[in-house]
Design a protein around this motif. Structure first.
Motif, PDB file in Angstrom:
ATOM      1  N   THR A  80      44.707  47.884  75.066  1.00 56.79           N
ATOM      2  CA  THR A  80      43.995  48.324  73.879  1.00 56.79           C
ATOM      3  C   THR A  80      43.248  47.149  73.257  1.00 56.79           C
ATOM      4  OG1 THR A  80      44.226  49.561  71.798  1.00 56.79           O
ATOM      5  CG2 THR A  80      45.892  47.866  72.253  1.00 56.79           C
ATOM      6  N   ASN A  81      42.545  47.431  72.172  1.00 51.72           N
ATOM      7  CA  ASN A  81      41.905  46.403  71.356  1.00 51.72           C
ATOM      8  C   ASN A  81      42.968  45.782  70.448  1.00 51.72           C
ATOM      9  OD1 ASN A  81      40.468  45.135  69.160  1.00 51.72           O
ATOM     10  ND2 ASN A  81      38.639  46.272  69.767  1.00 51.72           N
ATOM     11  N   SER A  84      42.610  46.644  66.811  1.00 52.40           N
ATOM     12  CA  SER A  84      42.688  48.043  66.398  1.00 52.40           C
ATOM     13  C   SER A  84      43.860  48.245  65.443  1.00 52.40           C
ATOM     14  CB  SER A  84      42.874  48.936  67.629  1.00 52.40           C
ATOM     15  OG  SER A  84      44.146  48.686  68.226  1.00 52.40           O
ATOM     16  N   SER A 141      32.827  48.780  71.012  1.00 46.87           N
ATOM     17  CA  SER A 141      33.476  49.532  69.947  1.00 46.87           C
ATOM     18  C   SER A 141      34.346  48.655  69.052  1.00 46.87           C
ATOM     19  CB  SER A 141      34.356  50.632  70.550  1.00 46.87           C
ATOM     20  OG  SER A 141      35.082  51.299  69.527  1.00 46.87           O
ATOM     21  N   GLN A 143      37.039  49.057  67.404  1.00 50.07           N
ATOM     22  CA  GLN A 143      38.036  50.126  67.383  1.00 50.07           C
ATOM     23  C   GLN A 143      38.781  50.212  66.062  1.00 50.07           C
ATOM     24  OE1 GLN A 143      40.560  50.150  70.840  1.00 50.07           O
ATOM     25  NE2 GLN A 143      41.871  51.756  70.057  1.00 50.07           N
ATOM     26  N   SER A 144      38.879  51.436  65.536  1.00 52.78           N
ATOM     27  CA  SER A 144      39.576  51.791  64.295  1.00 52.78           C
ATOM     28  C   SER A 144      38.796  51.447  63.038  1.00 52.78           C
ATOM     29  CB  SER A 144      40.973  51.142  64.207  1.00 52.78           C
ATOM     30  OG  SER A 144      41.779  51.533  65.301  1.00 52.78           O
TER      31      SER A 144
END
Length: 215
Positions: A80-81, A84, A141, A143-144
């Motif tokens: 994942t990032n 995030s 992106s 992210q979040s």
């Protein structure tokens, strides 16, 4: 809705789970169940899909669906990032839980433990086998974070395409893997009348202890 929620149910009759079927340590049983899920579950079900639960610094739990991308004796790995929401939550509180549910087999597996970041070499090795679009998306992106609209995301993606026009995207520093190192793994097999089989493994002093839980 033609059917009330109270009337929505199915009886689980496919299989059982006895102590005689369960090895002394849980990884062998997980590998067996996962292989059976891969062979049995039909699209659009993804056998490696799992719910990941985390807790933020304020004690609020959060849950989402992710894909398991590596499994070995050390634990269960996803990517994942790091910036995030889930990354920030894991930074504040490394305790986490996973749940796999395979409806065709009437089975679920619950895993609890603590997460650790995998090495940059491991993260880069996985990043390089991702489709190009996914690699570009990891760069594009935020992210979040809040964005204006879909067009803003598409613009970020196009800028990323231009950035890597002449070179392959490498793994960003803000992106990589987490490994959940299990301390508890519970295997749940659906049975009739909701009297399900539950075999629970807990790590104690470096050894797995198995016990049966009431449904």
């Amino acid at each position: 809705m033609n059917q009330s929620l109270a009337d929505m149910r199915r009886d689980y009759t496919r299989d059982g789970l006895s102590e005689a079927q369960a090895p002394a340590e849980p990884f062998a049983l997980f590998h067996q169940w996962f292989a059976e899920a891969v062979a049995t579950e039909q699209p659009p079900v993804e056998a490696n899909a799992m719910m990941l639960a985390t807790v933020d610094a304020g004690g609020q739990p959060h849950c989402r669906v992710l894909l398991l991308k590596a499994l070995d004796a050390r634990g269960f790995t996803f990517f994942t990032n790091y910036d995030s929401d889930k990354g920030c939550q894991l930074q504040a509180n490394p305790a986490a839980a996973m749940t796999f549910f395979w409806p065709g087999l009437e089975r679920q597996v619950r895993i609890e433990g603590r997460v650790e970041r995998v090495t940059p070499v491991e993260s880069d090795a996985y990043f390089q086998v991702r489709p190009l679009g996914s690699r570009l998306g990891a760069w594009a992106s935020p992210q979040s974070r809040v964005i204006a609209d879909r067009a803003a995301l598409e613009q970020l993606l196009e800028q990323t395409r231009q950035r890597f026009m002449d070179s392959a995207p490498h793994c960003p520093e803000h992106w990589g893997g987490y490994r959940l190192v299990p301390e508890r793994i519970e295997f749940w097999q659906g049975r009739p009348s909701r009297l399900h089989d539950r075999l629970d493994y807990r790590l104690q002093d470096g050894h797995w202890q198995r016990q049966r839980l009431a449904p």
